[in-house]
Design a protein around this motif. Structure first.
Motif: not given
Length: 293
Positions: A95-117
């Motif tokens: 859970a902590l690792s997922g939260a850290a990954a989402a905090w650091t990478l979430g913006g770039a991830w959403w920019a890449g896959v958000g519109p398609r999702l």
């Protein structure tokens, strides 16, 4: 990178994951006063992965690992306590690792896959509602089966686990998580234009740990939907081969190895009972599983 070479690297990552978890469980057992050989623990872990991947809501996973501990002479209550503490530690770090990954990478991830999702959300909602209802029903059934098959954990007997063994479990769990998350990025490097690494890492996290919450064995169907929806980014025309290879190394390989080793060591009757979510019967300890003092 060729797909065959990528699969070989992923098989090595599977070995790293199993070894890290085996050493972690060995440390926790030593804290509880029991010394089991690492190969025997790795066998029980592979059997647990195989049983979890092929039973609803991973019903058979813990009884399978429990069977391995009892085969090493660990009392049932002590084994239940060690596995409960290990699971609590593991889920907390995930859970902590997922939260850290989402905090650091979430913006770039959403920019890449958000519109398609977002574009596919309407098509997914009816199926997701069905999965939710099925999950609640299966979870209720699993809890009822667990009450009749459980042994009360003897936490008082494993106080030694709360010292150095628990501290050692943290980095070993991080190694296990990294090995699991690394498989999809490795396979994606076989594509002409792989998605960004941040998108692949978060997508891998969703595929690996998201299936823990689906009722079907191995998250079958649900995980495929996440992949098709672009959770790990746009994989292009070769994405099907990449995802098939990912499924083979993350699910198929542990299932084949786990059941093969379990049938040889425990027998068909014990394996059948574990698949039904039953508490392992009394097991005659194997001297080959116990580490010399």
């Amino acid at each position: 990178m060729r797909l065959l070479l990528a699969c070989a690297v992923c098989a090595a990552l599977v070995a790293v994951d199993v070894l890290a978890r085996g050493v972690r469980l060995r440390c926790l057992l030593r804290g509880a006063g029991h010394r089991l050989r690492l190969p025997a623990l790795c066998e029980s872990i592979l059997f647990g992965d195989a049983a979890a991947a092929t039973t609803p809501m991973r019903l058979g996973g813990e009884p399978a690992r429990w069977l391995g501990l009892m085969g090493g002479g660990v009392p049932a209550g002590v084994g239940a306590a060690v596995l409960a503490l290990e699971m609590a530690t593991y889920l907390s770090i995930v859970a902590l690792s997922g939260a850290a990954a989402a905090w650091t990478l979430g913006g770039a991830w959403w920019a890449g896959v958000g519109p398609r999702l977002a574009a596919r959300a309407g098509d997914v909602l009816p199926w997701a509602a069905t999965v939710l209802v099925a999950s609640v029903a299966v979870w209720t059934w699993v809890r009822r089966r667990g009450r009749s098959a459980s042994t009360r954990p003897e936490f008082a007997a494993v106080r030694g686990v709360l010292g150095w063994p628990l501290a050692a479990a943290v980095p070993l769990t991080l190694v296990s998580i990294a090995a699991r998350l690394g498989m999809l990025p490795v396979l994606a490097q076989t594509l002409p234009e792989p998605p960004p690494m941040g998108v692949l890492v978060l997508g891998s996290f969703a595929l690996v740990y998201g299936q823990l919450f689906f009722p079907t064995p191995g998250g079958a169907g649900a995980v495929e939907l996440l992949a098709a929806a672009g959770t790990a980014g746009e994989l292009g025309g070769s994405g099907g081969a990449v995802f098939l290879a990912w499924r083979a190394v993350t699910t198929g390989l542990p299932v084949v190895l786990g059941y093969g080793l379990a049938l040889r060591r425990y027998g068909r009757a014990a394996v059948r009972g574990v698949l039904r979510g039953q508490r392992p019967a009394d097991v005659t300890p194997s001297p080959n599983a116990v580490e010399p003092a």
